[in-house]
Design a protein around this motif. Structure first.
Motif, PDB file in Angstrom:
ATOM      1  N   TYR A   1       0.838  -1.190   0.000  1.00 46.95           N
ATOM      2  CA  TYR A   1       0.000   0.000   0.000  1.00 46.95           C
ATOM      3  C   TYR A   1       0.876   1.244   0.000  1.00 46.95           C
ATOM      4  N   SER A   2       0.247   2.366  -0.267  1.00 47.35           N
ATOM      5  CA  SER A   2       0.932   3.656  -0.231  1.00 47.35           C
ATOM      6  C   SER A   2       0.561   4.355   1.075  1.00 47.35           C
ATOM      7  N   GLY A   3       1.565   4.923   1.739  1.00 45.10           N
ATOM      8  CA  GLY A   3       1.345   5.737   2.927  1.00 45.10           C
ATOM      9  C   GLY A   3       1.682   7.181   2.593  1.00 45.10           C
ATOM     10  N   SER A   4       0.916   8.107   3.096  1.00 46.15           N
ATOM     11  CA  SER A   4       1.109   9.528   2.783  1.00 46.15           C
ATOM     12  C   SER A   4       1.613  10.255   4.033  1.00 46.15           C
ATOM     13  N   PHE A   5       2.822  10.772   3.936  1.00 41.35           N
ATOM     14  CA  PHE A   5       3.455  11.451   5.061  1.00 41.35           C
ATOM     15  C   PHE A   5       3.659  12.929   4.736  1.00 41.35           C
ATOM     16  N   TYR A   6       4.029  13.719   5.705  1.00 43.38           N
ATOM     17  CA  TYR A   6       4.144  15.166   5.559  1.00 43.38           C
ATOM     18  C   TYR A   6       5.056  15.557   4.401  1.00 43.38           C
ATOM     19  N   LYS A   7       6.243  14.974   4.311  1.00 43.65           N
ATOM     20  CA  LYS A   7       7.199  15.375   3.279  1.00 43.65           C
ATOM     21  C   LYS A   7       7.324  14.389   2.125  1.00 43.65           C
ATOM     22  N   MET A   8       6.636  13.238   2.207  1.00 43.23           N
ATOM     23  CA  MET A   8       6.781  12.247   1.143  1.00 43.23           C
ATOM     24  C   MET A   8       5.703  11.177   1.261  1.00 43.23           C
ATOM     25  N   ASN A   9       5.571  10.400   0.208  1.00 42.21           N
ATOM     26  CA  ASN A   9       4.750   9.194   0.228  1.00 42.21           C
ATOM     27  C   ASN A   9       5.694   8.001   0.175  1.00 42.21           C
ATOM     28  N   ARG A  10       5.242   6.864   0.703  1.00 42.60           N
ATOM     29  CA  ARG A  10       6.066   5.660   0.684  1.00 42.60           C
ATOM     30  C   ARG A  10       5.223   4.467   0.262  1.00 42.60           C
ATOM     31  N   ILE A  11       5.886   3.487  -0.345  1.00 47.92           N
ATOM     32  CA  ILE A  11       5.268   2.198  -0.626  1.00 47.92           C
ATOM     33  C   ILE A  11       5.662   1.287   0.535  1.00 47.92           C
ATOM     34  N   LEU A  12       4.648   0.702   1.191  1.00 45.88           N
ATOM     35  CA  LEU A  12       4.866  -0.080   2.398  1.00 45.88           C
ATOM     36  C   LEU A  12       4.162  -1.430   2.284  1.00 45.88           C
ATOM     37  N   THR A  13       4.464  -2.338   3.184  1.00 45.59           N
ATOM     38  CA  THR A  13       3.781  -3.626   3.238  1.00 45.59           C
ATOM     39  C   THR A  13       3.271  -3.880   4.653  1.00 45.59           C
ATOM     40  N   MET A  14       2.250  -4.721   4.738  1.00 48.02           N
ATOM     41  CA  MET A  14       1.725  -5.142   6.040  1.00 48.02           C
ATOM     42  C   MET A  14       1.103  -6.513   5.894  1.00 48.02           C
ATOM     43  N   LYS A  15       0.997  -7.215   7.003  1.00 44.65           N
ATOM     44  CA  LYS A  15       0.181  -8.425   7.071  1.00 44.65           C
ATOM     45  C   LYS A  15      -1.128  -7.990   7.701  1.00 44.65           C
ATOM     46  N   PRO A  16      -2.186  -7.896   6.885  1.00 51.07           N
ATOM     47  CA  PRO A  16      -3.431  -7.323   7.393  1.00 51.07           C
ATOM     48  C   PRO A  16      -4.093  -8.182   8.470  1.00 51.07           C
ATOM     49  N   GLU A  17      -4.501  -7.520   9.523  1.00 54.38           N
ATOM     50  CA  GLU A  17      -5.289  -8.147  10.581  1.00 54.38           C
ATOM     51  C   GLU A  17      -6.546  -7.312  10.738  1.00 54.38           C
ATOM     52  N   PHE A  18      -7.674  -7.939  10.487  1.00 53.06           N
ATOM     53  CA  PHE A  18      -8.945  -7.230  10.533  1.00 53.06           C
ATOM     54  C   PHE A  18      -9.587  -7.436  11.906  1.00 53.06           C
ATOM     55  N   SER A  19      -9.992  -6.335  12.524  1.00 55.65           N
ATOM     56  CA  SER A  19     -10.527  -6.406  13.882  1.00 55.65           C
ATOM     57  C   SER A  19     -12.048  -6.304  13.933  1.00 55.65           C
ATOM     58  N   GLU A  20     -12.653  -6.015  12.786  1.00 52.74           N
ATOM     59  CA  GLU A  20     -14.103  -5.815  12.782  1.00 52.74           C
ATOM     60  C   GLU A  20     -14.680  -6.369  11.486  1.00 52.74           C
TER      61      GLU A  20
END
Length: 167
Positions: A126-145
């Motif tokens: 996924y893409s994360g949007s930060f103050y000075k830049m965007n990054r391509i990141l990964t996660m192992k999704p855990e759904f809580s709802e």
């Protein structure tokens, strides 16, 4: 939504499905079985719609929360992934299982938010949007709802728009 020619006039629009005033389709993704999904915004209400390649609406999965915003659809292995936000919350990961008709959501805020999620095996890119830049990141999704989807299945014969009607 437009259907484009595959041969002859490559890329030429050959027909269009019109939407009523204040209805906005966006974020189209292929479901791999001759159908596609898209987000529909109607006034302040969002839903995930599934249509066939003739433009017939097959199912409409209404967003389960008021004032929820949805973006960035992708599809993998029976699941439609999307970015969503609710008031007071960072954009996060949502999933719609189209076999079980069940929405699932992450609920912990994640720095940078979750935009443009794509499945990659048992993890998510996924893409994360930060103050000075965007990054391509990964996660192992855990759904809580998890929430059952409210589904509208229109009568296909009543659909006035068809991508095959136009020359």
């Amino acid at each position: 939504i437009s259907k484009l020619s595959e041969n002859g006039n490559k890329g030429a629009e050959i027909c269009t499905v019109e939407f009523p005033y204040e209805v906005f389709p966006n974020s189209i993704t292929d479901l791999g079985d001759g159908t596609f999904a898209y987000l529909k915004k109607e006034k302040l209400n969002w839903s995930i719609c599934v249509s066939d390649l003739n433009g017939n609406l097959l199912k409409e999965y209404k967003a389960p929360y008021e004032r929820m915003v949805m973006r960035n659809l992708s599809f993998d292995d029976g699941n439609i992934y999307f970015s969503y936000a609710k008031p007071g919350k960072m954009p996060d990961l949502g999933k719609l299982n189209i076999s079980d008709n069940l929405y699932s959501f992450r609920s912990d805020d994640i720095s940078g938010g979750v935009y443009y999620p794509l499945a990659n095996g048992d993890s998510l890119i996924y893409s994360g949007s930060f103050y000075k830049m965007n990054r391509i990141l990964t996660m192992k999704p855990e759904f809580s709802e998890s929430v059952p989807a409210e589904i509208n299945e229109p009568d296909i014969l009543e659909n006035e728009s068809s991508l095959d009607e136009l020359p």
